[in-house]
Design an enzyme around this catalytic site. Structure first.
Site, PDB file in Angstrom:
ATOM      1  N   HIS A   1      -0.991   6.002   8.794  1.00 22.36           N
ATOM      2  CA  HIS A   1      -0.190   4.811   9.094  1.00 22.36           C
ATOM      3  C   HIS A   1       1.284   5.064   8.784  1.00 22.36           C
ATOM      4  CE1 HIS A   1       0.346   0.264   9.022  1.00 22.36           C
ATOM      5  NE2 HIS A   1       1.435   0.677   8.394  1.00 22.36           N
ATOM      6  N   GLU A   2       1.568   5.564   7.588  1.00 20.96           N
ATOM      7  CA  GLU A   2       2.965   5.773   7.202  1.00 20.96           C
ATOM      8  C   GLU A   2       3.616   6.882   8.025  1.00 20.96           C
ATOM      9  OE1 GLU A   2       4.188   3.466   5.408  1.00 20.96           O
ATOM     10  OE2 GLU A   2       2.185   2.672   5.056  1.00 20.96           O
TER      11      GLU A   2
ATOM     12  N   GLY B   1       0.834  -1.191   0.000  1.00 20.60           N
ATOM     13  CA  GLY B   1       0.000   0.000   0.000  1.00 20.60           C
ATOM     14  C   GLY B   1       0.870   1.243   0.000  1.00 20.60           C
ATOM     15  N   ALA B   2       1.918   1.207   0.841  1.00 27.84           N
ATOM     16  CA  ALA B   2       2.850   2.322   0.927  1.00 27.84           C
ATOM     17  C   ALA B   2       4.081   1.843   1.683  1.00 27.84           C
ATOM     18  CB  ALA B   2       2.205   3.511   1.646  1.00 27.84           C
ATOM     19  N   MET B   3       5.128   2.669   1.671  1.00 20.76           N
ATOM     20  CA  MET B   3       6.367   2.353   2.383  1.00 20.76           C
ATOM     21  C   MET B   3       6.848   3.595   3.109  1.00 20.76           C
ATOM     22  SD  MET B   3       8.607   0.154   3.270  1.00 20.76           S
ATOM     23  CE  MET B   3      10.061   0.459   4.263  1.00 20.76           C
ATOM     24  N   GLU B   4       7.209   3.418   4.380  1.00 14.42           N
ATOM     25  CA  GLU B   4       7.436   4.516   5.305  1.00 14.42           C
ATOM     26  C   GLU B   4       8.812   5.142   5.226  1.00 14.42           C
ATOM     27  OE1 GLU B   4       8.176   0.623   7.689  1.00 14.42           O
ATOM     28  OE2 GLU B   4       6.808   1.317   6.148  1.00 14.42           O
ATOM     29  N   ASN B   5       9.436   5.224   4.085  1.00 16.71           N
ATOM     30  CA  ASN B   5      10.766   5.809   3.967  1.00 16.71           C
ATOM     31  C   ASN B   5      10.811   7.172   4.664  1.00 16.71           C
ATOM     32  OD1 ASN B   5      11.201   3.689   1.896  1.00 16.71           O
ATOM     33  ND2 ASN B   5       9.945   5.039   0.622  1.00 16.71           N
TER      34      ASN B   5
END
Length: 826
Positions: free
Chosen positions: A296-297, A262-266
């Site tokens: 969330h991220e 869904g996404a990535m928290e970089n």
């Protein structure tokens, strides 16, 4: 020069512990040459400065070619590069390692992914380093507890936008330098580069950027105000919650193509799948889901990025906390109350995972290597963990919960920590008996069952542990539904450590629900005559949270073969048209069509049941206000269940649409996909693709082709799934989704055995996320019979790659449940 490495070795926990004890990585300088973006490879040069207490170790490098490697000025033997590792010998106390190579652009969403947008032919890049993909774009010591300071120098076309984990400073035409302010783990390093369209903002002194490929500029600009508002509210909320200001400078959110997660928290540069910026109309439910992902991220910027797990078996710490905090943040700080979404979508996802053969504890999984850890990246790590944390906050009190969390953040900022460190922080804040609680909830698997028995004294609430399990404590609130649909919620009661508790009831109830506020992690039942009571009470029940609990119980009981799917369909017909929740309507209609009228129905009855689901969708549609989200949600499901290709053709042409429904690109493609599943022609598909050749259009077209009831189309689709190809990951996933269409069971029957015979071989040319996802999507989910189960069990006795084995295990469990239900109720 050395040729490509022979396979990749997954880092083991023992290797990581040895390397972490011996090395201290001080600085990593990465130089990337992205000119000539039409080439299959790009240049990557890395200089790593590190201290060592040992003579020998290895560095991770998964390039296409290793051009040179020197250690402390001494050339290394390039022939020693094996399985994506370069051995390092003769280490000194302080070392400088230089590695230069050619790295392959990826098409599977990992490493440095390249996407050429069919809409305008422009090239877009982004880096995805999770879980062990960083060595696919630069040499590194790839494990979460070897944090280092980074600097990236990027050479790229001058007109491009370049983003990363820190501000991108132009050093000349076509050259940028990015120096993140704080140490990073390898798995959340990133780069976003290309002619991205951007919307800029600022909140509380934090520069904000939203980015997407240029062909979706209009959609981004239209939806940016909502996203920026959620971003600002989330920053304010987390600043109050953690007591620590956001530490990573700028905050970019890039919506990128072909993204697996869904996404990535970089840190400083979060990457999202671009589906979060839909084409056409966006419902409030879709905006709420996006808000949850944004929150969330952002939670990860503290829990995961500021303080990072030491090894992958604490992955749940990252995801469970971000899941819990995002729903809490959105509900308390934005206009999107997300706990009903958590119940109807996330908890159902997690409960399926927790009852499958591949279930695992939330914590303490002792993953032996990185590949094994990836298999536990599922609904247990997210939804079950979040549900358990929600219980813990109620158990110890919010003040203690947050005080311990703040202490943990302050103690371990910019470093690594373990779950034990977090327990210590909570204990120091005043929590009691946490090891007992953790043992009961985080070190066990499976779901308890909460049921009710009607007695003269009231209602007996009964907790039953799963087979072979031990009792766990539950604090729940019993709900009473009266004949008008009104809900009375009783005071909280504890059950579990004692097998039952009697709850006095002052007035008769049509339905008694053991968990009216949806706080428990348990299967819910309603007594010996409970399903008749559900049928009587659910149509009038207007409390959204309580109705989520009941609908989840219906779905779970169908999967358990304790409720006849035909009866469950009666409940849908009676109760769903009166539901006031769009997200409940969408989720339950999907379940009814895919399960009750699909795999849980005898093949001969599937068309008839689908027609009944279609009738429910039309009842919802006709009762909805014109132009409302509710109307659109219902029409989307009506399209999926439509059986008349000529009616679909009319809708495609814009004729005979319900008043209030306006076609947009996604709705048009859903019509084309359904039309393609009903007949062998291709004219609508070809016309749609001619009008919409975008990346999204290509994915829809792949799904539509796979759905065609034509032997040649099926053969072509299957070969795409099990043989090497240049197709992008999203097109492969869509092909798998479209292949096993209900109503085509006879046509697809020969491919059941072929799937089990051939899917294992895809590990020779796919890896990581794409390997498991294609195997999951291509599983023969409509073939619910004993022969399929025998083939599946035979396949599971062979040597399958971990990702394929997990896909086949979970798919087989879902199919076995359907077969058991058909055996019992047909």
């Amino acid at each position: 020069m050395s040729a490509g490495a022979d396979g990749r070795a997954s880092l083991t926990r023992v290797e990581a512990e040895v390397r972490a004890a011996a090395l201290r990585v001080e600085h990593v300088e990465v130089e990337l040459d992205l000119l000539g973006d039409a080439l299959p490879t790009f240049g990557s040069r890395t200089v790593i400065r590190f201290a060592s207490d040992v003579d020998t170790t290895f560095v991770d490098f998964a390039g296409e070619e290793l051009l040179s490697a020197t250690l402390n000025g001494r050339p290394l033997d390039l022939a020693t590069w094996q399985r994506a590792r370069i051995p390092l010998t003769g280490l000194q106390a302080d070392n400088v390692l230089e590695v230069e190579g050619r790295m392959a652009y990826s098409s599977d969403g990992e490493g440095l992914h390249r996407h050429v947008d069919p809409a305008d032919g422009q090239t877009y890049l982004y880096a995805m380093s999770f879980l062990d993909a960083a060595p696919r774009w630069f040499a590194c010591f790839d494990q979460p507890d070897l944090k280092a300071r980074y600097a990236f120098t990027v050479t790229a076309p001058p007109a491009w936008t370049v983003l990363g984990n820190g501000p991108a400073v132009a050093e000349g035409e076509g050259r940028w330098r990015i120096e993140p302010a704080h140490p990073l783990s390898t798995y959340f390093t990133t780069l976003v580069a290309g002619p991205y369209a951007s919307v800029w903002g600022e909140h509380d002194g934090i520069p904000l950027g939203l980015h997407i490929r240029a062909s979706l500029r209009a959609e981004l600009e239209a939806q940016a105000p909502d996203m920026l508002a959620v971003t600002a509210a989330s920053f304010d909320y987390y600043h109050r919650l953690f007591g620590i200001r956001y530490p990573f400078g700028e905050y970019h959110q890039a919506f990128v193509p072909d993204f697996n997660a869904g996404a990535m928290e970089n840190p400083g540069c979060v990457t999202f799948r671009d589906g979060y910026v839909p084409r056409g109309r966006v419902t409030r439910t879709e905006r709420a889901t996006r808000a949850g992902t944004i929150a969330h991220e952002m939670a990860h910027q503290w829990f995961g990025d500021l303080v990072t797990m030491r090894w992958w078996d604490d992955l749940w710490l990252n995801e469970s906390f971000a899941e819990y905090l995002a729903h809490r943040c959105c509900t308390e700080a934005t206009s999107y109350a997300l706990w009903p979404e958590f119940g109807i979508l996330r908890k159902d996802w997690g409960s399926v995972a927790d009852q499958s053969p591949s279930t695992h504890p939330v914590a303490g999984n002792a993953a032996p290597d990185a590949a094994a850890a990836l298999q536990n990246f599922d609904g247990i790590s997210y939804a079950k963990g979040a549900a358990v944390l929600r219980q813990l906050a109620a158990h110890v009190g919010d003040d203690v919960f947050l005080a311990g969390l703040r202490d943990y953040m302050n103690r371990h900022a910019y470093g690594n920590a373990t779950f034990g460190d977090l327990l210590d922080a909570w204990t120091g804040a005043g929590a009691q008996d946490l090891p007992v609680w953790a043992g009961a909830w985080l070190s066990t698997t499976g779901m308890d069952t909460l049921d009710v028995e009607h007695t003269d004294a009231g209602v007996r609430l009964v907790a039953m542990a799963p087979a072979g399990g031990e009792a766990r404590p539950h604090t729940v609130q019993v709900g009473l539904v009266d004949e008008t649909g009104g809900l009375t919620v009783l005071d909280a009661v504890d059950v579990g450590t004692e097998p039952s508790a009697v709850v006095p009831v002052a007035a008769p109830a049509v339905l008694v629900t053991p968990d009216a506020t949806d706080l428990a992690w348990a299967k819910v039942r309603f007594g010996t005559d409970g399903w008749e009571r559900v049928l009587a009470a659910l149509p009038g029940l207007q409390d959204e949270t309580a109705s989520v609990v009941v609908w989840n119980a219906v779905r779970d009981a169908v999967r358990d073969a304790t409720l006849d799917p035909a009866f469950a369909l009666r409940v849908v017909e009676a109760a769903l048209p009166t539901s006031g929740s769009e997200i409940v309507c969408a989720s339950v209609l999907g379940f009814a069509l895919d399960q009750l009228a699909g795999v849980y129905a005898p093949v001969a009855e599937r068309a008839g049941r689908a027609e009944r689901v279609r009738a429910v969708a039309w009842r919802l549609l006709r009762s909805a206000p014109l132009g409302s989200d509710r109307q659109l949600v219902a029409f989307r499901q009506a399209v999926r269940s439509e059986a008349d290709p000529e009616r679909l053709r009319a809708w495609y042409s814009g004729r005979d649409l319900p008043e209030g429904v306006e076609p947009d690109p996604e709705l048009v493609w859903s019509v084309v996909e359904r039309w393609s599943a009903l007949q062998t022609g291709t004219d609508l598909l070809e016309d749609a693709l001619a009008h919409d050749s975008s990346a999204s259009g290509q994915v829809h077209a792949a799904r539509a082709r796979a759905r065609r009831p034509d032997p040649a189309a099926k053969e072509a689709a299957f070969r795409l799934l099990v043989e090497p190809s240049s197709a992008g990951a999203y097109e492969l996933y869509a092909t798998g989704e479209g292949f096993w269409a209900v109503g085509q069971e006879e046509l697809t029957a020969p491919y059941v055995a072929r799937y089990f015979g051939e899917i294992g071989r895809t590990a020779a040319f796919r890896e990581g996320w794409a390997l498991g996802q294609v195997a999951t999507q291509a599983f023969p989910r409509t073939a619910a019979d004993e022969q399929t189960l025998r083939l599946a069990d035979d396949a599971l006795r062979t040597d399958l790659a971990a990702q394929v084995g997990r896909a086949v295990t979970d798919g087989t469990d879902r199919l076995r449940r359907a077969v058991e239900s058909l055996r019992k109720w047909s």
